[in-house]
Design a protein around this motif. Structure first.
Motif, PDB file in Angstrom:
ATOM      1  N   LEU A   1       1.321  -1.108  -0.112  1.00 49.45           N
ATOM      2  CA  LEU A   1       0.198  -0.086   0.197  1.00 49.45           C
ATOM      3  C   LEU A   1       1.073   1.399   0.186  1.00 49.45           C
ATOM      4  O   LEU A   1       0.245   2.307  -0.790  1.00 49.45           O
ATOM      5  CB  LEU A   1      -1.299   0.311   0.816  1.00 49.45           C
ATOM      6  N   ALA A   2       1.717   1.176   0.475  1.00 51.31           N
ATOM      7  CA  ALA A   2       2.778   2.304   1.120  1.00 51.31           C
ATOM      8  C   ALA A   2       3.350   2.424  -0.560  1.00 51.31           C
ATOM      9  O   ALA A   2       3.282   4.016  -0.885  1.00 51.31           O
ATOM     10  CB  ALA A   2       3.856   2.504   2.047  1.00 51.31           C
ATOM     11  N   ALA A   3       4.004   1.770  -1.154  1.00 54.76           N
ATOM     12  CA  ALA A   3       4.402   1.656  -2.679  1.00 54.76           C
ATOM     13  C   ALA A   3       3.444   2.170  -3.947  1.00 54.76           C
ATOM     14  O   ALA A   3       3.987   3.016  -4.647  1.00 54.76           O
ATOM     15  CB  ALA A   3       5.445   0.622  -2.903  1.00 54.76           C
ATOM     16  N   GLU A   4       2.189   1.577  -3.132  1.00 55.11           N
ATOM     17  CA  GLU A   4       1.351   2.417  -4.483  1.00 55.11           C
ATOM     18  C   GLU A   4       0.943   3.814  -3.889  1.00 55.11           C
ATOM     19  O   GLU A   4       1.474   4.888  -5.080  1.00 55.11           O
ATOM     20  CB  GLU A   4      -0.429   1.391  -3.953  1.00 55.11           C
ATOM     21  N   GLU A   5       0.963   4.045  -3.037  1.00 56.84           N
ATOM     22  CA  GLU A   5       1.021   5.458  -2.805  1.00 56.84           C
ATOM     23  C   GLU A   5       1.980   6.629  -3.329  1.00 56.84           C
ATOM     24  O   GLU A   5       1.471   7.730  -3.825  1.00 56.84           O
ATOM     25  CB  GLU A   5       0.783   5.960  -1.072  1.00 56.84           C
ATOM     26  N   ARG A   6       2.878   5.849  -2.131  1.00 56.98           N
ATOM     27  CA  ARG A   6       4.262   6.417  -3.369  1.00 56.98           C
ATOM     28  C   ARG A   6       4.431   6.593  -4.756  1.00 56.98           C
ATOM     29  O   ARG A   6       4.342   8.095  -6.406  1.00 56.98           O
ATOM     30  CB  ARG A   6       5.543   5.977  -3.206  1.00 56.98           C
ATOM     31  N   ARG A   7       3.901   5.518  -5.754  1.00 61.98           N
ATOM     32  CA  ARG A   7       3.161   5.518  -7.476  1.00 61.98           C
ATOM     33  C   ARG A   7       2.754   6.758  -7.982  1.00 61.98           C
ATOM     34  O   ARG A   7       3.041   7.403  -8.779  1.00 61.98           O
ATOM     35  CB  ARG A   7       3.132   3.836  -7.290  1.00 61.98           C
ATOM     36  N   GLU A   8       1.380   7.077  -6.552  1.00 63.72           N
ATOM     37  CA  GLU A   8       0.681   8.007  -7.312  1.00 63.72           C
ATOM     38  C   GLU A   8       0.997   9.399  -6.990  1.00 63.72           C
ATOM     39  O   GLU A   8       0.785   9.622  -7.617  1.00 63.72           O
ATOM     40  CB  GLU A   8      -0.446   7.353  -6.732  1.00 63.72           C
ATOM     41  N   LEU A   9       1.707   9.454  -5.811  1.00 71.50           N
ATOM     42  CA  LEU A   9       2.089  10.872  -5.123  1.00 71.50           C
ATOM     43  C   LEU A   9       2.701  11.058  -6.479  1.00 71.50           C
ATOM     44  O   LEU A   9       3.070  12.559  -7.015  1.00 71.50           O
ATOM     45  CB  LEU A   9       2.450  10.795  -3.997  1.00 71.50           C
ATOM     46  N   ASP A  10       3.795  10.363  -7.151  1.00 69.80           N
ATOM     47  CA  ASP A  10       5.404   9.886  -8.111  1.00 69.80           C
ATOM     48  C   ASP A  10       4.383  11.078  -9.214  1.00 69.80           C
ATOM     49  O   ASP A  10       4.853  11.791 -10.161  1.00 69.80           O
ATOM     50  CB  ASP A  10       6.006   9.153  -7.944  1.00 69.80           C
ATOM     51  N   SER A  11       3.778  10.088  -9.918  1.00 71.78           N
ATOM     52  CA  SER A  11       2.867  10.386 -10.923  1.00 71.78           C
ATOM     53  C   SER A  11       1.602  11.509 -10.951  1.00 71.78           C
ATOM     54  O   SER A  11       1.579  12.451 -12.265  1.00 71.78           O
ATOM     55  CB  SER A  11       2.121   8.996 -11.014  1.00 71.78           C
ATOM     56  N   GLU A  12       1.441  11.920  -9.635  1.00 73.67           N
ATOM     57  CA  GLU A  12       0.529  13.199  -9.891  1.00 73.67           C
ATOM     58  C   GLU A  12       1.667  14.367  -9.163  1.00 73.67           C
ATOM     59  O   GLU A  12       1.285  15.527 -10.230  1.00 73.67           O
ATOM     60  CB  GLU A  12       0.023  13.305  -8.270  1.00 73.67           C
ATOM     61  N   VAL A  13       2.501  14.449  -8.999  1.00 73.38           N
ATOM     62  CA  VAL A  13       3.645  15.385  -9.120  1.00 73.38           C
ATOM     63  C   VAL A  13       3.936  15.506 -10.999  1.00 73.38           C
ATOM     64  O   VAL A  13       4.240  16.938 -11.263  1.00 73.38           O
ATOM     65  CB  VAL A  13       4.800  15.331  -8.317  1.00 73.38           C
TER      66      VAL A  13
END
Length: 180
Positions: A14-26
């Motif tokens: 879950l943490a890795a998925e949240e990091r990927r989403e945040l990186d994608s948004e940035v």
């Protein structure tokens, strides 16, 4: 113990998925912000730096970017200044990697800048589309053209020195050079 490992693994996923989403948004926001930056903002960030330009017709021009206006830029090298219409510039090198949103370009256009040269009666060298060059004094600046009294460089604009009078559309200008 087995449940704890499973829960820890799920938390990590879950943490890795949240990091990927945040990186994608940035990344998406960065692309959106960069899409709003125009060439003038990039040029303004480069004022005071050494730049090199490729001008239509294959001419390379370099110098210190000293000013930017509405559709033009000014380069200097200590002995001469060159006014270039932005439409004639094919590529620029040496600009900083980021724009400067805090600065603004001069609000007057190419015609106003050329009128200063005409007022000062400065001898100019015009590099035109197709590789042609003309030397003389700008007599008149219209809304989309100038009138150049052609005479040898180093000689003043006097009736006896004028070899020809040429009307030059702004669209044909590539570089306008003058001595300081």
């Amino acid at each position: 113990m087995r449940w704890e490992g499973l829960f820890a693994d799920l938390e990590g996923q879950l943490a890795a998925e949240e990091r990927r989403e945040l990186d994608s948004e940035v990344a998406e926001r960065t692309r959106r912000e960069r899409a709003l930056v125009d060439l003038t903002a990039r040029l303004l960030a480069g004022v005071g730096t050494q730049v090199s330009l490729l001008v239509e017709g294959g001419r390379e021009v370099s110098g210190t970017l000293s000013d930017v206006g509405d559709g033009w830029l000014l380069l200097g090298d200590g002995t001469r200044e060159r006014l270039l219409p932005v439409h004639a510039v094919l590529a620029l090198g040496g600009l900083p990697p980021h724009a400067d949103p805090g600065r603004s370009a001069r609000r007057f256009g190419l015609g106003h800048a050329l009128r200063v040269l005409a007022r000062d009666r400065a001898t100019v060298a015009l590099a035109l589309a197709g590789g042609t060059s003309l030397v003389g004094t700008i007599d008149v600046v219209g809304s989309d053209h100038l009138v150049l009294a052609e005479h040898p460089e180093g000689e003043p604009r006097r009736r006896g020195n004028v070899r020809a009078v040429s009307v030059v559309p702004f669209a044909a200008l590539r570089v306008v050079g003058s001595r300081r």
